[in-house]
Write an enzyme that holds these catalytic residues in place. Structure first.
Site: not given
Ligand SMILES: *[C@@H]1O[C@H](CO)[C@@H](O)[C@H](O)[C@H]1NC(C)=O
Ligand SMILES: *[C@@H]1O[C@H](CO)[C@@H](O)[C@H](O)[C@H]1NC(C)=O
Length: 310
Positions: A293, A220, A101
């Site tokens: 995600h 996501d 991320s």
């Protein structure tokens, strides 16, 4: 005799260097030594026994390190990490890197600004290379997340937010693009978006990667837009403010698409950061992980097998 003893003493290091070392940078809400990060490292060691792995930290205490993912100055954090990596003997000859991320764009920042020691393959999972245009909802019990979200929404391009709130430093609002260019101090810089301050070193360094592996999570909903993981961004609505509607060959982009893909981004077309050079020698790899995600379970292993350690 003495040199033989030294050889024996050094043997574990020789053994470890069978595999190219690895640096990992955790994501928001996580810390360098969380159970999840430790587990990830141990699964990689199952594949590459004895591989040297360094998990990047801003603070040694786990709770403070987690907090530093929300609050702090990203330029300082990346600088601190550059010092940290330069001081590790095992990394001297370079390393592969995995960014989770936001850790992904921070490692890219490291590569562009420092890259000493150099990254060979950089894998970013669900990273926000073209920023985020909205702040995702927080878990109701995640007070840290809620606090930072509230402040970002109200004052994202204020001076205080830009040097103290991590997410504000990669908030890229297509409807408020001038303010972004004028006040953002991290993403604008590593994306070399301001003509008069473009830094050639950033481009040379990024283009020197062996592979840049960009992983997008298919469902996501945390990263808005999720295509940011592939250097995509939302159109401004006004269209021409953020990018061109035709590529150099004059091919019209599909009008319905709200996303400007990497190869149509001005930063790519003008090769402001070396991404185009890297792509033109097949150094940019697009990958998809199925799921929300950071749902890594089904997809990390193949990528690690391909791009880490060897
Ligand atoms: C690490 O996580 C995997 C997948 O979630 C799990 O199967 C495994 O048991 C965990 N290993 C350890 C040592 O916790
Ligand atoms: C460009 O970036 C390099 C590497 O971070 C840095 O050493 C140099 O000072 C920068 N140049 C300018 C003009 O800011």
């Amino acid at each position: 005799m003495l040199s033989f003893l030294l050889f024996l003493l050094n043997f574990p290091h020789i053994n470890a260097s069978l595999y190219h070392p690895l640096v990992v940078w955790h994501g928001l809400g996580d810390s360098y030594s969380s159970p999840g990060m430790l587990n990830f490292s141990s699964m990689i060691r199952d594949i590459y026994p004895g591989i040297f792995i360094h998990s990047v930290f801003i603070e040694q205490a786990q709770d403070k390190d987690k907090r530093a993912g929300f609050f702090g100055n990203v330029d300082h954090q990346v600088g601190l990490v550059a010092e940290q990596l330069a001081a590790i003997p095992e990394l001297k000859g370079g390393f592969d890197a995995i960014g989770f991320s936001q850790g992904g764009q921070f490692l890219r920042g490291y590569a562009e600004r420092y890259n000493h020691p150099p990254i060979r393959n950089l894998i970013t999972f669900g990273s926000q290379h073209m920023g985020i245009s909205d702040i995702p909802l927080c878990h109701p019990r995640d007070l840290l997340c809620q606090a930072s979200r509230r402040i970002i929404k109200s004052a994202v391009y204020g001076h205080w937010a830009q040097s103290n709130l991590v997410q504000a430093q990669y908030f890229r609002d297509p409807t408020n693009f001038e303010a972004y260019l004028a006040t953002n101090n991290f993403l604008v810089s590593i994306n070399n978006e301001v003509a008069f301050s473009r830094n050639r070193t950033y481009a040379q360094n990024l283009a020197s990667l062996n592979k840049l592996v960009l992983v997008l999570f298919s469902r996501d909903t945390t990263v808005v837009p999720k295509e940011s993981a592939w250097f995509g961004s939302e159109r401004s609505g006004k269209g021409h403010v953020l990018g061109t509607d035709t590529n150099p060959q004059g091919v019209l982009v599909e009008e319905k698409s709200k996303i400007i893909p990497m190869r149509l981004q001005p930063l790519y077309l003008g090769d402001w950061i070396g991404l185009r050079e890297l792509d033109e020698r097949n150094g940019v790899i697009f990958e998809v992980c199925e799921g929300e995600h950071m749902q890594l379970s089904g997809c990390w292993r193949d990528l690690v097998n391909q791009f880490v350690g060897k």
